[in-house]
Design a protein around this motif. Structure first.
Motif, mmCIF file in Angstrom:
data_model
loop_
_atom_site.group_PDB
_atom_site.id
_atom_site.type_symbol
_atom_site.label_atom_id
_atom_site.label_comp_id
_atom_site.label_asym_id
_atom_site.label_seq_id
_atom_site.Cartn_x
_atom_site.Cartn_y
_atom_site.Cartn_z
ATOM 1 N N GLU A 61 0.908 -1.144 -0.046
ATOM 2 C CA GLU A 61 0.017 0.037 0.112
ATOM 3 C C GLU A 61 0.832 1.157 -0.151
ATOM 4 O O GLU A 61 0.704 2.286 -0.629
ATOM 5 N N ASN A 62 1.977 1.147 0.741
ATOM 6 C CA ASN A 62 2.918 2.124 0.663
ATOM 7 C C ASN A 62 4.069 2.194 -0.289
ATOM 8 O O ASN A 62 5.375 2.784 -0.321
ATOM 9 N N GLY A 63 4.012 1.167 -1.232
ATOM 10 C CA GLY A 63 5.177 1.258 -2.111
ATOM 11 C C GLY A 63 5.925 -0.200 -1.843
ATOM 12 O O GLY A 63 5.692 -0.446 -0.398
ATOM 13 N N PRO A 64 7.016 -0.538 -2.400
ATOM 14 C CA PRO A 64 7.957 -1.546 -1.918
ATOM 15 C C PRO A 64 8.626 -1.190 -0.830
ATOM 16 O O PRO A 64 9.011 -0.001 -0.463
ATOM 17 N N PRO A 65 9.213 -1.953 0.061
ATOM 18 C CA PRO A 65 9.723 -1.765 1.311
ATOM 19 C C PRO A 65 11.306 -1.375 0.836
ATOM 20 O O PRO A 65 11.761 -1.642 0.051
ATOM 21 N N GLN A 66 11.828 -0.811 1.880
ATOM 22 C CA GLN A 66 13.132 -0.537 1.836
ATOM 23 C C GLN A 66 14.209 -1.424 2.021
ATOM 24 O O GLN A 66 13.963 -2.388 2.913
ATOM 25 N N LYS A 67 15.166 -1.523 1.078
ATOM 26 C CA LYS A 67 16.261 -2.800 1.125
ATOM 27 C C LYS A 67 16.759 -2.622 2.630
ATOM 28 O O LYS A 67 17.064 -1.597 3.074
ATOM 29 N N PRO A 68 16.793 -3.750 3.196
ATOM 30 C CA PRO A 68 17.458 -4.017 4.568
ATOM 31 C C PRO A 68 18.832 -3.750 4.598
ATOM 32 O O PRO A 68 19.449 -3.972 3.582
ATOM 33 N N ASP A 69 19.376 -3.435 5.631
ATOM 34 C CA ASP A 69 20.782 -3.580 6.115
ATOM 35 C C ASP A 69 21.177 -5.132 6.364
ATOM 36 O O ASP A 69 20.383 -5.972 6.631
ATOM 37 N N ALA A 70 22.525 -5.298 5.977
ATOM 38 C CA ALA A 70 22.751 -6.735 6.101
ATOM 39 C C ALA A 70 24.362 -6.721 6.244
ATOM 40 O O ALA A 70 25.174 -5.768 6.019
ATOM 41 N N TYR A 71 24.749 -7.988 6.824
ATOM 42 C CA TYR A 71 26.038 -8.020 7.158
ATOM 43 C C TYR A 71 26.861 -9.413 6.407
ATOM 44 O O TYR A 71 25.748 -10.359 6.149
ATOM 45 N N GLU A 72 27.817 -9.518 6.035
ATOM 46 C CA GLU A 72 28.355 -10.709 5.499
ATOM 47 C C GLU A 72 29.611 -11.008 5.780
ATOM 48 O O GLU A 72 30.567 -10.149 5.959
ATOM 49 N N ILE A 73 29.958 -12.482 5.847
ATOM 50 C CA ILE A 73 31.356 -12.937 6.235
ATOM 51 C C ILE A 73 31.898 -13.809 5.222
ATOM 52 O O ILE A 73 30.948 -14.601 4.517
ATOM 53 N N PHE B 56 30.827 -18.201 1.802
ATOM 54 C CA PHE B 56 30.110 -16.932 2.466
ATOM 55 C C PHE B 56 28.803 -17.222 3.151
ATOM 56 O O PHE B 56 28.203 -18.169 2.885
ATOM 57 N N LEU B 57 28.495 -16.274 3.927
ATOM 58 C CA LEU B 57 27.227 -16.148 4.642
ATOM 59 C C LEU B 57 26.812 -14.824 4.868
ATOM 60 O O LEU B 57 27.475 -13.690 5.650
ATOM 61 N N GLU B 58 25.494 -14.505 4.302
ATOM 62 C CA GLU B 58 25.148 -13.156 4.505
ATOM 63 C C GLU B 58 23.526 -13.271 5.206
ATOM 64 O O GLU B 58 22.736 -13.900 4.933
ATOM 65 N N ASN B 59 23.628 -12.177 6.281
ATOM 66 C CA ASN B 59 22.253 -12.204 6.995
ATOM 67 C C ASN B 59 21.687 -10.574 6.734
ATOM 68 O O ASN B 59 22.488 -9.874 7.133
ATOM 69 N N GLU B 60 20.364 -10.578 6.720
ATOM 70 C CA GLU B 60 19.668 -9.334 6.673
ATOM 71 C C GLU B 60 19.229 -9.012 8.250
ATOM 72 O O GLU B 60 19.018 -10.001 8.738
ATOM 73 N N ILE B 61 19.435 -8.019 8.532
ATOM 74 C CA ILE B 61 19.181 -7.541 10.073
ATOM 75 C C ILE B 61 17.772 -7.109 10.302
ATOM 76 O O ILE B 61 17.574 -6.553 11.402
ATOM 77 N N GLU B 62 17.008 -6.843 9.337
ATOM 78 C CA GLU B 62 15.643 -6.527 9.650
ATOM 79 C C GLU B 62 15.011 -6.963 8.508
ATOM 80 O O GLU B 62 15.384 -7.674 7.544
ATOM 81 N N TYR C 150 27.040 -21.588 -5.853
ATOM 82 C CA TYR C 150 25.998 -22.234 -5.278
ATOM 83 C C TYR C 150 25.546 -21.223 -4.202
ATOM 84 O O TYR C 150 26.498 -20.792 -3.392
ATOM 85 N N LYS C 151 24.216 -21.019 -4.013
ATOM 86 C CA LYS C 151 23.683 -20.354 -2.911
ATOM 87 C C LYS C 151 22.404 -21.005 -2.395
ATOM 88 O O LYS C 151 21.568 -21.472 -3.370
ATOM 89 N N ASN C 152 22.273 -20.891 -1.118
ATOM 90 C CA ASN C 152 21.059 -21.393 -0.402
ATOM 91 C C ASN C 152 20.290 -20.072 0.042
ATOM 92 O O ASN C 152 21.084 -19.594 0.956
ATOM 93 N N PHE C 153 19.270 -19.879 -0.362
ATOM 94 C CA PHE C 153 18.493 -18.523 0.351
ATOM 95 C C PHE C 153 17.303 -19.078 0.894
ATOM 96 O O PHE C 153 16.550 -19.713 0.506
ATOM 97 N N THR C 154 17.083 -18.351 2.079
ATOM 98 C CA THR C 154 15.702 -18.343 2.980
ATOM 99 C C THR C 154 15.491 -17.010 3.516
ATOM 100 O O THR C 154 16.336 -16.228 3.584
ATOM 101 N N MET C 155 14.125 -16.959 3.832
ATOM 102 C CA MET C 155 13.531 -15.879 4.531
ATOM 103 C C MET C 155 13.151 -16.478 6.081
ATOM 104 O O MET C 155 13.202 -17.683 6.055
ATOM 105 N N LYS C 156 12.839 -15.420 6.808
ATOM 106 C CA LYS C 156 12.628 -15.944 8.222
ATOM 107 C C LYS C 156 11.472 -16.931 8.225
ATOM 108 O O LYS C 156 11.298 -17.737 9.202
ATOM 109 N N ASP C 157 10.416 -16.800 7.341
ATOM 110 C CA ASP C 157 9.307 -17.651 7.319
ATOM 111 C C ASP C 157 9.689 -19.176 6.268
ATOM 112 O O ASP C 157 8.635 -19.806 6.079
ATOM 113 N N THR C 158 10.666 -19.181 5.707
ATOM 114 C CA THR C 158 10.924 -20.229 4.942
ATOM 115 C C THR C 158 12.283 -20.822 4.971
ATOM 116 O O THR C 158 12.753 -21.513 4.174
#
Length: 313
Positions: free
Chosen positions: A170-182, A201-207, A239-247
């Motif tokens: 309703e308010n447009g697409p959300p902002q890209k979240p900050d993330a860290y990667e090691i 590599f391992l990357e995690n979005e923090i929001e 190779y990348k394995n990608f998930t979100m908090k609900d998947t």
């Protein structure tokens, strides 16, 4: 055959080759400075000049830059998906080598997708090589990065769970979240025949949806035809394995592989091109990478370094 096993089969095969040919060269514990140079490109800590550019190939980085050497790169990534419009990413990178095997870098990324475009992320990076070249097998280097979201999410990397995103749209697409990667960067040269690099590599979005991505990329290059390693060809994969908090229990498995070519039109510039092809249903149909890079630094800068044991995609 289960396509999700393809990257692991490829990984095991190449690692077996690496271990079998590993040069485990036990050098004497002499705090001696080793400097290698080719075509005006200095290499401190004894690393081959091709690996001392920081960016080994389009998918991988390796070791560190010589102290007070600067690396500039313009990076293009184009993803052609099996369904929907393509995604175009444009990245500008600047990196500086520091004494004692340290390095720092900054990046900005812009995105063009489905008729819209603009800033996507900005990031700062640091890396540290654990020892001089060939003092430790596979020459491990530690890498850390923090990414700041600077624009909206124009293309979702993963499929959102059912029922998600109603209020956000309703308010447009959300902002890209900050993330860290090691990352753990590995690299090895095999005489003058070929060079190899691997990044875990391992990357995690923090929001937001808290996307999590882990995997590996690896590349192997060999010089051909032209003198002074001005032309290299090889192969690379990711190779990348990608998930979100609900998947978390239903990851996307993304695996691409293809040829890569690196050409040096001058002694300090290089052009890398890689057309990669998706091998799983979750992968892009085709990924195309192109990088123009430029290395800048005084040839004698590395001679003022400290003793053997420090250095820096």
């Amino acid at each position: 055959m289960n396509t999700s096993r393809l990257p692991f089969i490829a990984l095991c095969a190449l690692l077996a080759l690496i271990v079998f040919h590993s040069p485990c060269r036990a050098q004497t514990a002499e705090a001696e400075q080793v400097v290698v140079s080719s075509e005006g490109i200095p290499s401190a800590y004894g690393a081959p000049p091709g690996i001392s550019r920081s960016r080994f190939s389009n998918l991988t980085t390796a070791y560190v830059l010589p102290p007070w050497t600067f690396f500039f790169a313009e990076i293009y990534e184009g993803d052609a998906f099996r369904h929907g419009p393509p995604d175009h990413l444009f990245t500008q990178e600047i990196e500086m080598g520091l004494p004692y095997r340290f390095g720092v870098a900054a990046e900005t990324q812009f995105e063009r997708f489905n008729g819209g475009g603009g800033p996507s992320t900005a990031s700062i990076e640091a890396r540290y090589a654990l020892a001089d070249w060939n003092k430790i097998p596979l020459n491990p280097t530690l890498f850390a990065e923090f990414k700041f979201g600077t624009g909206p999410i124009r293309h979702e990397e993963g499929m959102p769970p059912a029922g998600a995103g109603g209020e956000e749209e309703e308010n447009g697409p959300p902002q890209k979240p900050d993330a860290y990667e090691i990352r753990l960067l590995l690299a090895q040269d095999f005489g003058e025949r070929f060079e190899w690099a691997m990044n875990w590599f391992l990357e995690n979005e923090i929001e937001g949806d808290r996307g999590r991505e882990w995997g590996f990329a690896q590349s192997a290059l060999a010089p051909v035809l032209l003198p002074d390693e001005r032309l290299k060809v090889g192969v690379e994969m990711q190779y990348k394995n990608f998930t979100m908090k609900d998947t978390r229990g239903d990851p996307q498995n993304i695996f691409v592989v293809g040829p890569t070519v690196a050409w040096k039109p001058t002694r300090n510039t290089r052009i890398d091109i890689s057309p990669l092809f998706g091998c799983t249903n979750d992968s892009p149909h085709v990924q195309v990478f192109g990088v123009f890079s430029w290395l800048l630094g005084p040839p004698g800068a590395q001679e003022a370094e400290a003793p053997a044991s420090t250095r820096n995609r």
